[in-house]
Design a protein around this motif. Structure first.
Motif, PDB file in Angstrom:
ATOM      1  N   VAL A 159      10.624  -4.552  67.990  1.00 60.64           N
ATOM      2  CA  VAL A 159      11.678  -4.716  66.901  1.00 60.64           C
ATOM      3  C   VAL A 159      12.758  -3.815  67.075  1.00 60.64           C
ATOM      4  N   LEU A 160      14.006  -4.688  66.916  1.00 60.71           N
ATOM      5  CA  LEU A 160      15.265  -3.679  67.083  1.00 60.71           C
ATOM      6  C   LEU A 160      15.226  -2.486  66.350  1.00 60.71           C
ATOM      7  N   PRO A 161      15.794  -1.385  66.902  1.00 61.11           N
ATOM      8  CA  PRO A 161      15.608  -0.184  66.190  1.00 61.11           C
ATOM      9  C   PRO A 161      16.723  -0.145  65.190  1.00 61.11           C
ATOM     10  N   PRO A 162      16.674   0.823  64.396  1.00 69.15           N
ATOM     11  CA  PRO A 162      17.691   0.730  63.229  1.00 69.15           C
ATOM     12  C   PRO A 162      19.098   1.457  63.332  1.00 69.15           C
ATOM     13  N   VAL A 163      19.818   0.980  64.536  1.00 66.69           N
ATOM     14  CA  VAL A 163      21.182   1.460  65.131  1.00 66.69           C
ATOM     15  C   VAL A 163      21.925   0.117  65.331  1.00 66.69           C
ATOM     16  N   ALA A 164      23.119   0.385  65.378  1.00 68.71           N
ATOM     17  CA  ALA A 164      24.080  -0.503  65.963  1.00 68.71           C
ATOM     18  C   ALA A 164      23.624  -1.231  67.112  1.00 68.71           C
ATOM     19  N   VAL A 165      23.979  -2.628  67.185  1.00 65.29           N
ATOM     20  CA  VAL A 165      23.531  -3.283  68.524  1.00 65.29           C
ATOM     21  C   VAL A 165      24.708  -3.953  69.192  1.00 65.29           C
ATOM     22  N   VAL A 166      24.708  -3.792  70.487  1.00 66.41           N
ATOM     23  CA  VAL A 166      25.973  -4.251  71.416  1.00 66.41           C
ATOM     24  C   VAL A 166      25.499  -5.603  71.975  1.00 66.41           C
ATOM     25  N   ASP A 167      26.008  -6.505  72.155  1.00 64.93           N
ATOM     26  CA  ASP A 167      25.795  -7.566  72.894  1.00 64.93           C
ATOM     27  C   ASP A 167      26.497  -7.890  74.010  1.00 64.93           C
ATOM     28  N   ILE A 168      25.651  -8.097  75.285  1.00 66.38           N
ATOM     29  CA  ILE A 168      26.521  -8.061  76.703  1.00 66.38           C
ATOM     30  C   ILE A 168      25.983  -9.244  77.342  1.00 66.38           C
ATOM     31  N   ALA A 169      26.809  -9.546  78.631  1.00 65.80           N
ATOM     32  CA  ALA A 169      26.105 -10.469  79.214  1.00 65.80           C
ATOM     33  C   ALA A 169      25.257  -9.982  80.248  1.00 65.80           C
ATOM     34  N   ASN A 170      24.397 -10.784  81.062  1.00 69.73           N
ATOM     35  CA  ASN A 170      23.517 -10.340  82.156  1.00 69.73           C
ATOM     36  C   ASN A 170      24.435  -9.778  83.278  1.00 69.73           C
ATOM     37  N   PRO A 171      24.115  -8.429  83.669  1.00 69.33           N
ATOM     38  CA  PRO A 171      24.803  -8.035  84.537  1.00 69.33           C
ATOM     39  C   PRO A 171      24.507  -8.217  86.042  1.00 69.33           C
ATOM     40  N   PHE A 172      23.376  -9.012  86.330  1.00 67.36           N
ATOM     41  CA  PHE A 172      22.702  -9.392  87.563  1.00 67.36           C
ATOM     42  C   PHE A 172      23.086 -10.602  88.337  1.00 67.36           C
ATOM     43  N   GLY A 173      23.472 -10.346  89.748  1.00 69.48           N
ATOM     44  CA  GLY A 173      23.670 -11.662  90.347  1.00 69.48           C
ATOM     45  C   GLY A 173      22.308 -12.227  90.552  1.00 69.48           C
ATOM     46  N   GLN A 174      22.267 -12.894  91.844  1.00 70.14           N
ATOM     47  CA  GLN A 174      20.984 -13.764  91.969  1.00 70.14           C
ATOM     48  C   GLN A 174      19.725 -12.937  92.006  1.00 70.14           C
ATOM     49  N   GLY A 175      18.584 -13.450  91.759  1.00 68.88           N
ATOM     50  CA  GLY A 175      17.362 -12.476  91.601  1.00 68.88           C
ATOM     51  C   GLY A 175      16.551 -12.607  90.380  1.00 68.88           C
ATOM     52  N   ARG A 176      15.231 -12.054  90.550  1.00 68.76           N
ATOM     53  CA  ARG A 176      14.481 -11.907  89.408  1.00 68.76           C
ATOM     54  C   ARG A 176      14.265 -10.558  89.135  1.00 68.76           C
ATOM     55  N   TYR A 177      14.132 -10.262  87.809  1.00 61.23           N
ATOM     56  CA  TYR A 177      13.962  -8.767  87.451  1.00 61.23           C
ATOM     57  C   TYR A 177      13.005  -8.447  86.137  1.00 61.23           C
ATOM     58  N   LEU A 178      12.442  -7.066  86.413  1.00 64.87           N
ATOM     59  CA  LEU A 178      11.438  -6.882  85.423  1.00 64.87           C
ATOM     60  C   LEU A 178      11.749  -5.825  84.576  1.00 64.87           C
ATOM     61  N   VAL A 179      11.702  -5.576  83.361  1.00 62.76           N
ATOM     62  CA  VAL A 179      11.877  -4.603  82.491  1.00 62.76           C
ATOM     63  C   VAL A 179      10.821  -3.343  82.847  1.00 62.76           C
TER      64      VAL A 179
END
Length: 316
Positions: A114-134
């Motif tokens: 769940v989103l924390p109770p702070v302001a949220v910044v929306d951004i685009a995906n910073p990656f080029g090609q590939g697959r990524y895991l958080v």
């Protein structure tokens, strides 16, 4: 430790259900609940970057198969409702403990989505090609170790407070592995090393550093924590991309960038024990304060609030 907790323990739980089912109906029900709760908690809490990312799904399928097989057998025999000997009661008690532990950790991990109770910044995906895991991501310390820096009582965290809602990414190579080997020393053996990074927002480069070395794993630089990095001012927020590759930066302070502009590559510089991308959002730091001591903000990437073990694809 990883092999024991993320491989041996799940398989032991599956074998427990498959080959040592409880001798009573209530005992079996609690056995299923306890083993399932631990498997779910492990799937949500553990980082699945070192073993295969899909291993929890395999564990879940094996567990479900064992439950179905044993459940079908229950219809054929007349089991007592409750345990009838000391061993049965001990097994029931152990299963109840597992259910409580797994339920608590699983619920905490789900709350971290769940989103924390702070302001949220929306951004685009910073990656080029590939697959990524958080690796780290989410709204509580159980799934996002960065959030420990929100503790105001620990003085050494204050210069880094802006990174409290950061997200860390590993790369995924063949078979879903993050590296060629368990933990190779060569940073180039990691799937994310050298991955292209692009501007995730329209803004201005306010800081850029590209000359620091990429370390062998697990060496790191605890003093210059960001290593090679870019800080973008996008509207009233700053986006920090850290641990970039030496010599890869394509921008300099003062440059104006548009979404998708090339910034550089992922490396293993700064306080990084293995190649990964660290990205976070913050308010600008106070005049004269450390650069990542601003008010921390939450991030949504391509509309998603990413948490531990989520996966994304880079852009073509």
């Amino acid at each position: 430790m990883i092999a024991a907790v993320q491989v041996a323990l799940p398989l032991a739980l599956v074998c427990w259900v498959a080959f040592l089912p409880s001798g009573s109906l209530v005992g079996f029900a609690v056995q299923v609940l306890g083993s399932g709760a631990i498997l779910l908690a492990l799937a949500l809490v553990a980082q699945w970057a070192v073993p295969f990312w899909w291993l929890p799904y395999l564990h879940g399928a094996l567990w479900l198969g064992a439950v179905i097989r044993q459940g079908a057998g229950l219809r054929q025999g007349a089991l007592p409702l409750m345990p009838e000997d000391a061993g049965g009661w001990v097994a029931l008690g152990a299963a109840l403990v597992l259910a409580a532990v797994g339920g608590w950790y699983g619920a905490r991990a789900l709350a971290g989505r769940v989103l924390p109770p702070v302001a949220v910044v929306d951004i685009a995906n910073p990656f080029g090609q590939g697959r990524y895991l958080v690796g780290h991501g989410g709204s509580n310390p159980l799934v996002n170790g960065h959030m420990r820096t929100l503790d105001p009582t620990i003085a050494r965290f204050r210069p880094w407070r802006g990174q409290s809602h950061a997200v860390d990414f590993f790369g995924l190579g063949p078979w879903g592995l993050r590296a060629r080997g368990w933990r190779p020393a060569d940073p180039a053996a990691y799937a994310i090393f050298g991955a292209a990074l692009h501007a995730p927002c329209d803004g201005t480069v306010i800081a850029a550093e590209g000359g620091m070395p990429d370390f062998e794993v697990p060496q790191q630089d605890p003093v210059n924590r960001l290593g090679n990095h870019v800080i973008l001012r996008c509207a009233d927020a700053e986006i920090v991309l850290a641990h970039m590759r030496q010599g890869s930066l394509r921008v300099a302070p003062g440059d104006a960038v548009r979404v998708g502009a090339a910034l550089g590559q992922v490396g293993n510089s700064g306080a990084s024990t293995e190649p990964h991308l660290h990205i976070h959002a913050q308010r600008p730091a106070a005049e004269g304060a450390p650069p990542i001591s601003g008010e921390p903000l939450a991030l949504r990437i391509d509309g998603r609030y990413l948490v531990r073990n989520d996966r994304i694809h880079g852009r073509d």
